[in-house]
Design a protein around this motif. Structure first.
Motif, PDB file in Angstrom:
ATOM      1  N   ARG A 122     -10.788  -3.261  -2.916  1.00 57.94           N
ATOM      2  CA  ARG A 122     -10.898  -1.809  -3.129  1.00 57.94           C
ATOM      3  C   ARG A 122     -12.208  -1.273  -2.575  1.00 57.94           C
ATOM      4  NH1 ARG A 122      -7.850  -1.207  -8.985  1.00 57.94           N
ATOM      5  NH2 ARG A 122      -5.893  -2.022  -8.171  1.00 57.94           N
ATOM      6  N   ALA A 123     -13.270  -2.035  -2.700  1.00 56.99           N
ATOM      7  CA  ALA A 123     -14.552  -1.617  -2.124  1.00 56.99           C
ATOM      8  C   ALA A 123     -14.451  -1.536  -0.604  1.00 56.99           C
ATOM      9  CB  ALA A 123     -15.652  -2.590  -2.537  1.00 56.99           C
ATOM     10  N   ALA A 124     -13.767  -2.491   0.007  1.00 56.79           N
ATOM     11  CA  ALA A 124     -13.594  -2.482   1.465  1.00 56.79           C
ATOM     12  C   ALA A 124     -12.757  -1.282   1.903  1.00 56.79           C
ATOM     13  CB  ALA A 124     -12.944  -3.780   1.929  1.00 56.79           C
ATOM     14  N   ILE A 125     -11.731  -0.968   1.137  1.00 54.14           N
ATOM     15  CA  ILE A 125     -10.901   0.203   1.450  1.00 54.14           C
ATOM     16  C   ILE A 125     -11.744   1.468   1.374  1.00 54.14           C
ATOM     17  CG2 ILE A 125      -9.009   1.643   0.579  1.00 54.14           C
ATOM     18  CD1 ILE A 125      -7.584  -1.026  -0.171  1.00 54.14           C
ATOM     19  N   LEU A 126     -12.506   1.620   0.310  1.00 55.70           N
ATOM     20  CA  LEU A 126     -13.349   2.812   0.166  1.00 55.70           C
ATOM     21  C   LEU A 126     -14.362   2.928   1.294  1.00 55.70           C
ATOM     22  CD1 LEU A 126     -14.028   2.950  -3.663  1.00 55.70           C
ATOM     23  CD2 LEU A 126     -12.736   4.582  -2.281  1.00 55.70           C
ATOM     24  N   ALA A 127     -14.903   1.814   1.724  1.00 52.59           N
ATOM     25  CA  ALA A 127     -15.887   1.829   2.809  1.00 52.59           C
ATOM     26  C   ALA A 127     -15.280   2.340   4.116  1.00 52.59           C
ATOM     27  CB  ALA A 127     -16.464   0.434   3.010  1.00 52.59           C
ATOM     28  N   GLN A 128     -13.984   2.141   4.301  1.00 54.69           N
ATOM     29  CA  GLN A 128     -13.306   2.579   5.526  1.00 54.69           C
ATOM     30  C   GLN A 128     -12.910   4.048   5.505  1.00 54.69           C
ATOM     31  OE1 GLN A 128     -12.350   0.753   8.406  1.00 54.69           O
ATOM     32  NE2 GLN A 128     -13.825  -0.708   7.599  1.00 54.69           N
ATOM     33  N   LEU A 129     -12.893   4.660   4.341  1.00 60.16           N
ATOM     34  CA  LEU A 129     -12.298   5.988   4.207  1.00 60.16           C
ATOM     35  C   LEU A 129     -13.273   7.145   4.430  1.00 60.16           C
ATOM     36  CD1 LEU A 129      -9.805   5.409   1.265  1.00 60.16           C
ATOM     37  CD2 LEU A 129      -9.295   5.694   3.690  1.00 60.16           C
ATOM     38  N   ASP A 130     -14.137   7.030   5.428  1.00 59.31           N
ATOM     39  CA  ASP A 130     -14.977   8.172   5.807  1.00 59.31           C
ATOM     40  C   ASP A 130     -14.107   9.288   6.379  1.00 59.31           C
ATOM     41  OD1 ASP A 130     -17.344   6.939   5.089  1.00 59.31           O
ATOM     42  OD2 ASP A 130     -17.654   6.082   7.074  1.00 59.31           O
ATOM     43  N   LEU A 131     -13.096   8.894   7.122  1.00 60.82           N
ATOM     44  CA  LEU A 131     -12.133   9.819   7.713  1.00 60.82           C
ATOM     45  C   LEU A 131     -10.758   9.506   7.148  1.00 60.82           C
ATOM     46  CD1 LEU A 131     -13.300   9.510  11.423  1.00 60.82           C
ATOM     47  CD2 LEU A 131     -13.792  11.388   9.846  1.00 60.82           C
ATOM     48  N   PRO A 132      -9.846  10.468   7.149  1.00 56.96           N
ATOM     49  CA  PRO A 132      -8.498  10.199   6.644  1.00 56.96           C
ATOM     50  C   PRO A 132      -7.821   9.081   7.440  1.00 56.96           C
ATOM     51  CG  PRO A 132      -8.834  12.552   6.937  1.00 56.96           C
ATOM     52  CD  PRO A 132     -10.010  11.865   7.557  1.00 56.96           C
ATOM     53  N   MET A 133      -7.205   8.152   6.718  1.00 56.53           N
ATOM     54  CA  MET A 133      -6.521   7.023   7.352  1.00 56.53           C
ATOM     55  C   MET A 133      -5.211   6.739   6.645  1.00 56.53           C
ATOM     56  SD  MET A 133      -9.491   4.264   8.041  1.00 56.53           S
ATOM     57  CE  MET A 133     -11.001   4.726   8.849  1.00 56.53           C
ATOM     58  N   SER A 134      -4.275   6.225   7.413  1.00 61.06           N
ATOM     59  CA  SER A 134      -2.984   5.841   6.850  1.00 61.06           C
ATOM     60  C   SER A 134      -3.064   4.439   6.260  1.00 61.06           C
ATOM     61  CB  SER A 134      -1.904   5.874   7.930  1.00 61.06           C
ATOM     62  OG  SER A 134      -2.128   4.833   8.867  1.00 61.06           O
ATOM     63  N   THR A 135      -2.105   4.133   5.428  1.00 60.76           N
ATOM     64  CA  THR A 135      -2.016   2.801   4.835  1.00 60.76           C
ATOM     65  C   THR A 135      -1.897   1.733   5.916  1.00 60.76           C
ATOM     66  OG1 THR A 135      -0.910   3.753   2.915  1.00 60.76           O
ATOM     67  CG2 THR A 135      -0.691   1.388   3.214  1.00 60.76           C
ATOM     68  N   THR A 136      -1.068   1.995   6.905  1.00 59.97           N
ATOM     69  CA  THR A 136      -0.846   1.024   7.979  1.00 59.97           C
ATOM     70  C   THR A 136      -2.129   0.758   8.754  1.00 59.97           C
ATOM     71  OG1 THR A 136       1.425   1.805   8.176  1.00 59.97           O
ATOM     72  CG2 THR A 136       0.558   0.522  10.011  1.00 59.97           C
ATOM     73  N   TYR A 137      -2.864   1.808   9.076  1.00 60.20           N
ATOM     74  CA  TYR A 137      -4.113   1.648   9.815  1.00 60.20           C
ATOM     75  C   TYR A 137      -5.131   0.860   8.991  1.00 60.20           C
ATOM     76  CZ  TYR A 137      -8.151   2.667  12.698  1.00 60.20           C
ATOM     77  OH  TYR A 137      -9.263   2.540  13.487  1.00 60.20           O
ATOM     78  N   LEU A 138      -5.256   1.207   7.711  1.00 65.31           N
ATOM     79  CA  LEU A 138      -6.182   0.484   6.840  1.00 65.31           C
ATOM     80  C   LEU A 138      -5.813  -0.993   6.745  1.00 65.31           C
ATOM     81  CD1 LEU A 138      -6.705   2.973   3.909  1.00 65.31           C
ATOM     82  CD2 LEU A 138      -8.506   1.955   5.288  1.00 65.31           C
ATOM     83  N   ALA A 139      -4.529  -1.266   6.583  1.00 63.17           N
ATOM     84  CA  ALA A 139      -4.079  -2.655   6.475  1.00 63.17           C
ATOM     85  C   ALA A 139      -4.450  -3.439   7.728  1.00 63.17           C
ATOM     86  CB  ALA A 139      -2.573  -2.699   6.242  1.00 63.17           C
ATOM     87  N   CYS A 140      -4.269  -2.830   8.872  1.00 64.43           N
ATOM     88  CA  CYS A 140      -4.611  -3.478  10.139  1.00 64.43           C
ATOM     89  C   CYS A 140      -6.119  -3.717  10.233  1.00 64.43           C
ATOM     90  CB  CYS A 140      -4.120  -2.623  11.295  1.00 64.43           C
ATOM     91  SG  CYS A 140      -4.400  -3.348  12.906  1.00 64.43           S
ATOM     92  N   GLN A 141      -6.906  -2.713   9.898  1.00 62.55           N
ATOM     93  CA  GLN A 141      -8.363  -2.820   9.980  1.00 62.55           C
ATOM     94  C   GLN A 141      -8.919  -3.887   9.039  1.00 62.55           C
ATOM     95  OE1 GLN A 141     -10.707  -1.028  11.997  1.00 62.55           O
ATOM     96  NE2 GLN A 141      -8.781  -0.753  13.065  1.00 62.55           N
ATOM     97  N   LEU A 142      -8.328  -3.996   7.855  1.00 62.13           N
ATOM     98  CA  LEU A 142      -8.845  -4.910   6.835  1.00 62.13           C
ATOM     99  C   LEU A 142      -8.123  -6.253   6.807  1.00 62.13           C
ATOM    100  CD1 LEU A 142      -9.236  -2.283   3.991  1.00 62.13           C
ATOM    101  CD2 LEU A 142     -11.045  -3.247   5.428  1.00 62.13           C
ATOM    102  N   GLU A 143      -7.125  -6.392   7.676  1.00 59.80           N
ATOM    103  CA  GLU A 143      -6.325  -7.618   7.734  1.00 59.80           C
ATOM    104  C   GLU A 143      -5.714  -7.954   6.372  1.00 59.80           C
ATOM    105  OE1 GLU A 143      -8.757 -10.638   9.560  1.00 59.80           O
ATOM    106  OE2 GLU A 143      -8.699  -9.628  11.495  1.00 59.80           O
ATOM    107  N   LEU A 144      -5.144  -6.923   5.748  1.00 58.70           N
ATOM    108  CA  LEU A 144      -4.431  -7.064   4.486  1.00 58.70           C
ATOM    109  C   LEU A 144      -2.997  -6.605   4.701  1.00 58.70           C
ATOM    110  CD1 LEU A 144      -7.033  -5.450   2.047  1.00 58.70           C
ATOM    111  CD2 LEU A 144      -6.494  -7.880   2.232  1.00 58.70           C
TER     112      LEU A 144
END
Length: 60
Positions: free
Chosen positions: A6-28
């Motif tokens: 959850r901390a990693a997800i929050l760190a990525q959310l400076d700009l609006p992002m989709s679930t799919t993009y976040l999953a790809c970026q975080l390898e989850l």
């Protein structure tokens, strides 16, 4: 207390992002990210808005 995912997800959310993009970026897996985003949204830490066929999340 906030877990590592959850901390990693929050760190990525400076700009609006989709679930799919976040999953790809975080390898989850996308369903894992979705569960975390739902919890963060319910806690009022992130907001969401529909953008066409996807939902974008951003820190509040």
């Amino acid at each position: 207390m906030l877990g590592a995912s959850r901390a990693a997800i929050l760190a990525q959310l400076d700009l609006p992002m989709s679930t799919t993009y976040l999953a790809c970026q975080l390898e989850l897996a996308a369903p894992t990210v979705r569960v975390h985003l739902k919890a963060l949204h319910q806690a009022g830490i992130v907001s969401s808005r529909r953008d066409g066929r996807s939902v974008r999340y951003q820190r509040t």
